[in-house]
Motif scaffolding. Structure first.
Motif, short mmCIF file in Angstrom:
data_model
loop_
_atom_site.label_atom_id
_atom_site.label_comp_id
_atom_site.label_asym_id
_atom_site.label_seq_id
_atom_site.Cartn_x
_atom_site.Cartn_y
_atom_site.Cartn_z
N GLN A 1 -19.91 -41.69 89.34
CA GLN A 1 -20.99 -40.84 89.81
C GLN A 1 -21.26 -39.69 88.84
O GLN A 1 -22.42 -39.36 88.55
CB GLN A 1 -20.66 -40.28 91.21
N SER A 2 -20.20 -39.08 88.35
CA SER A 2 -20.36 -37.97 87.40
C SER A 2 -21.05 -38.43 86.14
O SER A 2 -21.88 -37.71 85.56
CB SER A 2 -18.99 -37.38 87.05
N GLN A 3 -20.72 -39.63 85.69
CA GLN A 3 -21.31 -40.17 84.46
C GLN A 3 -22.77 -40.60 84.68
O GLN A 3 -23.61 -40.45 83.80
CB GLN A 3 -20.49 -41.38 84.00
N SER A 4 -23.03 -41.14 85.86
CA SER A 4 -24.36 -41.70 86.13
C SER A 4 -25.41 -40.64 86.43
O SER A 4 -26.61 -40.86 86.18
CB SER A 4 -24.29 -42.67 87.32
N TYR A 5 -24.99 -39.50 86.96
CA TYR A 5 -25.95 -38.47 87.38
C TYR A 5 -25.60 -37.13 86.72
O TYR A 5 -24.83 -36.34 87.28
CB TYR A 5 -25.95 -38.34 88.90
N PRO A 6 -26.13 -36.89 85.53
CA PRO A 6 -25.82 -35.66 84.78
C PRO A 6 -26.14 -34.41 85.59
O PRO A 6 -27.12 -34.35 86.33
CB PRO A 6 -26.73 -35.77 83.55
N GLY A 7 -25.25 -33.43 85.44
CA GLY A 7 -25.48 -32.15 86.09
C GLY A 7 -25.13 -32.10 87.56
O GLY A 7 -25.42 -31.11 88.24
N THR A 8 -24.50 -33.14 88.07
CA THR A 8 -24.10 -33.14 89.49
C THR A 8 -22.72 -32.52 89.66
O THR A 8 -21.99 -32.32 88.69
CB THR A 8 -24.12 -34.57 90.06
N ARG A 9 -22.38 -32.27 90.91
CA ARG A 9 -21.12 -31.57 91.19
C ARG A 9 -20.39 -32.31 92.31
O ARG A 9 -20.94 -32.51 93.39
CB ARG A 9 -21.41 -30.13 91.59
N TRP A 10 -19.12 -32.67 92.08
CA TRP A 10 -18.36 -33.49 93.02
C TRP A 10 -17.07 -32.80 93.40
O TRP A 10 -16.54 -31.98 92.64
CB TRP A 10 -18.07 -34.86 92.40
N LEU A 11 -16.56 -33.14 94.56
CA LEU A 11 -15.31 -32.53 95.04
C LEU A 11 -14.21 -33.58 95.09
O LEU A 11 -14.41 -34.69 95.59
CB LEU A 11 -15.52 -31.93 96.43
N MET A 12 -13.05 -33.22 94.54
CA MET A 12 -11.83 -34.01 94.68
C MET A 12 -10.85 -33.15 95.47
O MET A 12 -10.45 -32.08 94.99
CB MET A 12 -11.24 -34.37 93.32
N GLY A 13 -10.52 -33.54 96.69
CA GLY A 13 -9.73 -32.67 97.54
C GLY A 13 -8.48 -33.32 98.10
O GLY A 13 -8.36 -34.55 98.13
N ARG A 14 -7.59 -32.48 98.57
CA ARG A 14 -6.38 -32.91 99.25
C ARG A 14 -5.87 -31.72 100.04
O ARG A 14 -6.35 -30.59 99.88
CB ARG A 14 -5.34 -33.41 98.25
N SER A 15 -4.90 -31.94 100.91
CA SER A 15 -4.41 -30.85 101.74
C SER A 15 -3.89 -29.68 100.91
O SER A 15 -4.19 -28.53 101.21
CB SER A 15 -3.30 -31.36 102.67
N LEU B 1 -11.63 -29.39 91.97
CA LEU B 1 -10.39 -29.69 92.69
C LEU B 1 -10.22 -28.65 93.79
O LEU B 1 -10.25 -27.44 93.52
CB LEU B 1 -9.19 -29.64 91.75
N LYS B 2 -10.08 -29.11 95.04
CA LYS B 2 -10.04 -28.18 96.17
C LYS B 2 -8.85 -28.40 97.08
O LYS B 2 -8.49 -29.52 97.42
CB LYS B 2 -11.34 -28.30 96.99
N ASP B 3 -8.27 -27.29 97.49
CA ASP B 3 -7.20 -27.24 98.49
C ASP B 3 -7.88 -27.16 99.86
O ASP B 3 -8.66 -26.24 100.12
CB ASP B 3 -6.36 -25.98 98.23
N LEU B 4 -7.60 -28.12 100.74
CA LEU B 4 -8.29 -28.18 102.03
C LEU B 4 -7.35 -27.93 103.21
O LEU B 4 -7.64 -28.34 104.34
CB LEU B 4 -8.98 -29.54 102.19
N TYR B 5 -6.24 -27.27 102.96
CA TYR B 5 -5.30 -26.97 104.03
C TYR B 5 -5.90 -25.91 104.97
O TYR B 5 -6.60 -24.99 104.52
CB TYR B 5 -3.98 -26.47 103.46
N ALA B 6 -5.62 -26.04 106.26
CA ALA B 6 -6.14 -25.08 107.25
C ALA B 6 -5.23 -23.86 107.30
O ALA B 6 -4.37 -23.74 108.18
CB ALA B 6 -6.25 -25.74 108.62
N TYR B 7 -5.41 -22.93 106.37
CA TYR B 7 -4.59 -21.73 106.34
C TYR B 7 -4.96 -20.79 107.49
O TYR B 7 -6.15 -20.65 107.81
CB TYR B 7 -4.77 -21.00 105.00
N PHE C 1 -14.57 -36.78 97.50
CA PHE C 1 -13.46 -37.72 97.69
C PHE C 1 -12.26 -36.91 98.12
O PHE C 1 -11.83 -35.99 97.42
CB PHE C 1 -13.17 -38.47 96.39
N ILE C 2 -11.69 -37.25 99.30
CA ILE C 2 -10.51 -36.56 99.80
C ILE C 2 -9.37 -37.56 99.91
O ILE C 2 -9.42 -38.50 100.70
CB ILE C 2 -10.79 -35.92 101.17
N ASP C 3 -8.36 -37.36 99.09
CA ASP C 3 -7.20 -38.24 99.07
C ASP C 3 -6.24 -37.85 100.19
O ASP C 3 -6.04 -36.65 100.45
CB ASP C 3 -6.51 -38.15 97.71
N GLU C 4 -5.62 -38.85 100.83
CA GLU C 4 -4.71 -38.62 101.96
C GLU C 4 -5.36 -37.68 102.98
O GLU C 4 -4.81 -36.65 103.38
CB GLU C 4 -3.38 -38.06 101.48
#
Length: 432
Positions: free
Chosen positions: A43-57, A102-108, A126-129
């Motif tokens: 997705q990042s390669q196909s659509y220049p200038g876009t912004r994506w999230l890779m997250g986990r707890s 890269l995002k921390d998604l823990y419920a602090y 994309f949120i792993d685990e």
């Protein structure tokens, strides 16, 4: 890079115009992280200038696991020279202007509403685990997917991967998929280790050598097993509640969980001994309507006032005043039990432990033929778990707010079941 068939199936839904939420996995070794990372790369390669999230707890775990998968795959694809990773900002900057955050998604506790994500705008996530994050976190991330969607005519997409877990992933994806009621905007794809021809046999053997619960979850992808050591009630015993017809009838009682300002549902249960003979629910009811519903059931089943108990916290106190019945105050002191040195945090905790003991010994029957209510009760009772499991202090259970995060709603049915235990304690013991 050749994908396994289950990954190709997921890619189909990641590219259609109908699906918005995809849950992939449900066992170990099914290529979960690789799928999510490859999708973000494409997705990042196909659509220049876009912004994506890779997250986990937790961000630390994300960098130690999923991010390393990203580095490995970009090396295999020979595109490592097309991006730079800033470890301070936690952002992957592509040469074409796209970004992966890269995002921390823990419920602090300091940020229960994820205000830290308030100004975030992303194109997809994309949120792993994802079973390790709360349902609220999942929803908040979805609400932030809007960046450059119109410019590229994209459908908002969020991909989550996980192993089997008895929380919102089970309630929102696995179970509806199993019974054919999954919303068309959601898809669940289960991938097992045996679906992945790239796994070494030694890895499969290691999964088979795990304890029975872990083997059922991680090798067979069985969502009905839960190896959480903090849980107080086994799944099989919860299921037995709906078939324990041998439980004898007895004295009549009513327990009621009162809806708070329309945010929860009112649940009333009529008991004959430890048999639930009727379940009555009502949404967004006034105090007078609630009191009348309880009074009507009491008349129908000949339940005396001193055998009726209702949640007295919040607006429930109004119903208790009208009915002149017993009021249940969750945070009040526990009842003293003779010959028992166990200490509980409060009355609610004590009654939940007694409810767990009763269910574990197959001592409760719930006469309910409604499959939806059965599922709701099952999910709620599976969240009856000890909090601070390593502490030597007073026994505690996971607080209601955390349970709401896990299952996406209030545990009204289990709270109603729990209050019945007051009558099993109060005649025998005295309060502090």
């Amino acid at each position: 890079m050749k994908l396994i068939p289950k990954q190709e199936n997921a890619v189909y839904y990641l590219k259609d115009k109908t699906t918005k939420e995809i849950l992939y996995g449900g066992a170990a070794g099914g290529g979960k992280s690789a799928l999510g990372v490859l999708w973000l790369i494409e997705q990042s390669q196909s659509y220049p200038g876009t912004r994506w999230l890779m997250g986990r707890s937790k961000l630390k775990t994300l960098k130690e696991t999923t991010l390393n998968t990203f580095f490995d795959l970009t090396t295999q694809l020979k595109i490592s020279n097309q991006y730079n990773f800033n470890s301070q900002t936690g952002v992957i900057y592509w040469n074409n202007g796209s970004e992966i955050l890269l995002k921390d998604l823990y419920a602090y506790p300091a940020d229960p509403n994820f205000d830290s994500l308030g100004s975030l705008e992303i194109t997809g996530a994309f949120i792993d685990e994802c079973n390790q994050i709360s349902y609220k976190a999942w929803q908040i991330v979805i609400s932030r997917i809007r960046y450059k969607l119109n410019e590229y005519n994209l459908t908002p997409k969020i991909l989550g991967t996980c192993n089997p877990a008895k929380n919102w992933t089970y309630a929102k994806f696995y179970l509806p998929s199993s019974n054919g009621t999954l919303n068309e905007s959601r898809k669940f794809i289960q991938s097992l280790p045996t679906d992945n021809p790239n796994l070494p046999q030694s890895y499969l053997h290691s999964l088979l050598s795990l304890d029975e619960n872990s083997k059922q979850r991680l090798y067979y992808g069985n969502w009905e097993y839960d190896n959480d050591p903090s849980k107080l009630i086994d799944y099989d015993n919860i299921v037995n509640c709906f078939s324990n017809e041998f439980i004898e009838e007895g004295q009549m009682f009513i327990s009621a969980d009162i809806a708070r300002y329309g945010s929860d549902k009112m649940v009333i249960m009529v008991w004959s001994g430890f048999r639930v003979v009727e379940i009555f629910t009502l949404s967004k009811s006034s105090i007078t309507e609630t009191a009348q519903a309880i009074r009507t059931l009491a008349t129908k089943w000949r339940v005396p006032n001193n055998n009726i108990i209702a949640d007295e916290d919040g607006v429930g106190g109004g119903a208790v005043d009208i009915l002149k019945c017993k009021g249940f105050v969750n945070n009040s002191k526990p009842l003293r039990e003779e010959n028992n040195t166990v200490e509980y945090q409060n009355l609610k905790t004590q009654c939940y432990y007694k409810l767990a003991e009763k269910i574990q010994s197959n001592g409760i029957y719930i006469n309910c033929k409604d499959g939806t209510i059965q599922d709701d009760i099952t999910k709620e009772l599976e969240q009856v778990k000890r909090d601070y499991i390593d502490s030597d202090g007073k026994l505690r259970i996971i607080p209601k707010e955390k349970v709401k995060e896990f299952i996406g709603r209030s545990p009204d049915y289990s709270d109603t079941l729990m209050m019945r235990m007051y009558f099993d304690l109060s005649p025998k013991f005295f309060t502090f």
